[in-house]
Design a protein around this motif. Structure first.
Motif, mmCIF file in Angstrom:
data_model
loop_
_atom_site.group_PDB
_atom_site.id
_atom_site.type_symbol
_atom_site.label_atom_id
_atom_site.label_comp_id
_atom_site.label_asym_id
_atom_site.label_seq_id
_atom_site.Cartn_x
_atom_site.Cartn_y
_atom_site.Cartn_z
ATOM 1 N N UNK A 155 0.826 -1.203 0.000
ATOM 2 C CA UNK A 155 0.000 0.000 0.000
ATOM 3 C C UNK A 155 0.865 1.260 0.000
ATOM 4 N N UNK A 156 2.033 1.185 0.617
ATOM 5 C CA UNK A 156 2.958 2.323 0.588
ATOM 6 C C UNK A 156 3.433 2.635 -0.823
ATOM 7 N N UNK A 161 4.103 9.733 5.174
ATOM 8 C CA UNK A 161 3.629 9.630 3.793
ATOM 9 C C UNK A 161 2.103 9.620 3.782
ATOM 10 N N UNK A 162 1.538 10.059 2.676
ATOM 11 C CA UNK A 162 0.088 10.181 2.528
ATOM 12 C C UNK A 162 -0.428 9.111 1.575
ATOM 13 N N UNK A 163 -1.499 8.459 1.992
ATOM 14 C CA UNK A 163 -2.108 7.432 1.155
ATOM 15 C C UNK A 163 -3.324 6.842 1.838
ATOM 16 N N UNK A 164 -3.699 5.627 1.419
ATOM 17 C CA UNK A 164 -4.841 4.945 1.990
ATOM 18 C C UNK A 164 -4.562 4.559 3.440
ATOM 19 N N UNK A 165 -5.474 4.909 4.334
ATOM 20 C CA UNK A 165 -5.388 4.519 5.740
ATOM 21 C C UNK A 165 -6.605 3.654 6.064
ATOM 22 N N UNK A 196 -13.679 2.413 8.663
ATOM 23 C CA UNK A 196 -12.835 3.557 9.056
ATOM 24 C C UNK A 196 -11.878 3.999 7.942
ATOM 25 N N UNK A 197 -11.959 3.380 6.777
ATOM 26 C CA UNK A 197 -10.997 3.664 5.695
ATOM 27 C C UNK A 197 -11.121 5.093 5.169
ATOM 28 N N UNK A 251 0.028 5.809 10.547
ATOM 29 C CA UNK A 251 -0.973 5.546 11.580
ATOM 30 C C UNK A 251 -1.358 4.068 11.614
ATOM 31 N N UNK A 252 -1.482 3.451 10.430
ATOM 32 C CA UNK A 252 -1.854 2.036 10.375
ATOM 33 C C UNK A 252 -0.777 1.155 11.008
#
Length: 305
Positions: free
Chosen positions: A129-130, A180-184, A208-209, A217-218
């Motif tokens: 995902x990263x 980094x910014x992405x899907x959480x 919560x996605x 955070x994940x």
């Protein structure tokens, strides 16, 4: 006026369902789903967050028992994520059925990943995902609705000066390049990682996605929940322990995700997590519950330059 009436209706509905939920399920929902051919014996039932959970040999059902249940929200998130090709391989097969006084999320039956194997699986998913993150994108407080929500609570309970202190600390963290910014996922832990019958890993509990959030955070939440899996420690207590003791097991677990624990990360995660619980689950934090947050601020007042 509309919001007041909605709150009243939610409370009335919630009290009715909480008192008669099993009658509601066994004498209305269950026969209905038998007629539809969705549920067949044998099956087991359990209680979820404002939902009833039913497992059969072929499927898993999550039935909403409240107006503010997150069942519908989870399905909407599933649809959004499914349209993102880079994540669809990790999604289970979901269906959503709704009608008069019922709504249900239906999932293919999945297997629990053995505890000894779940950490490598989580790390693999996290890294994949990263790979779809935008390295140039950053957040600010105005982009994080959860942090904004909890800052309102801080100001209401502890005053504007304390709120401004938090605002300053979070702004400093979000202005650096250590995230980094992405899907959480928002609830990334071992119990939400499963395998289908062919052995492919699937991520469940998608309510919560969000598509744009701090990826670290994940990883941090997974490490905190690993401690809970071992001895039942609440994540806030484990997080506070990490601030007081270096080289904890949680920090070591986090490092396996390629993430370095820091006070800045911990504070921002703490605010975001509480804001998520307030926004999605209507959890109200009293003065006593907010005290750890204030202590957290005092421990996090030194940032790396």
């Amino acid at each position: 006026m509309h919001k007041i009436l909605r709150k009243i209706s939610i409370k009335i509905y919630g009290k009715f369902i909480s008192k008669f939920q099993y009658l509601y399920f066994f004498f209305y929902v269950l026969p209905l789903f038998y007629i539809k051919g969705e549920i067949r014996s044998p099956f087991t039932t359990a209680r979820g967050y404002k939902s009833l959970l039913v497992e059969t040999e072929l499927c898993f059902f999550k039935f909403s028992i409240s107006f503010d249940s997150t069942v519908h929200n989870e399905y909407q998130n599933f649809i959004s994520l499914f349209n993102t090709n880079s994540i669809s391989e990790f999604l289970p097969r979901y269906r959503f059925l709704s009608g008069f006084l019922y709504s249900a999320l239906i999932c293919e039956n999945l297997k629990i990943i053995p505890a000894a194997n779940v950490l490598p699986v989580a790390i693999d998913i996290y890294r994949k995902l990263n790979s779809i993150c935008d390295p140039l994108q950053k957040l600010n407080i105005s982009n994080d609705l959860y942090i904004l929500e909890v800052l309102k609570c801080v100001e209401k309970v502890f005053g504007k000066a304390t709120k401004l202190q938090f605002d300053e600390q979070v702004t400093k963290f979000l202005s650096n390049d250590k995230y980094s910014i992405g899907l959480v996922h928002g609830d990334f832990h071992s119990r939400n990682l499963m395998q289908d019958l062919s052995g492919l890993t699937k991520i469940i509990d998608l309510d919560c996605c969000r598509l744009l959030g701090v990826r670290e955070f994940d990883a941090l939440y997974f490490a905190l929940e690993q401690k809970w899996s071992c001895d039942g420690s609440f994540w806030i207590d484990t997080l506070s322990d990490c601030l007081n003791h270096s080289e904890s097991d949680t920090e070591k677990c986090l490092s396996k995700f390629g993430v370095t624990f820091s006070k800045e990360l911990a504070l921002t995660f703490f605010l975001d997590r509480i804001g998520q619980e307030i926004s999605l689950f209507n959890i109200e934090y009293s003065y006593n519950k907010m005290i750890p947050l204030i202590n957290f601020l005092n421990k996090s007042n030194t940032y790396q330059k």
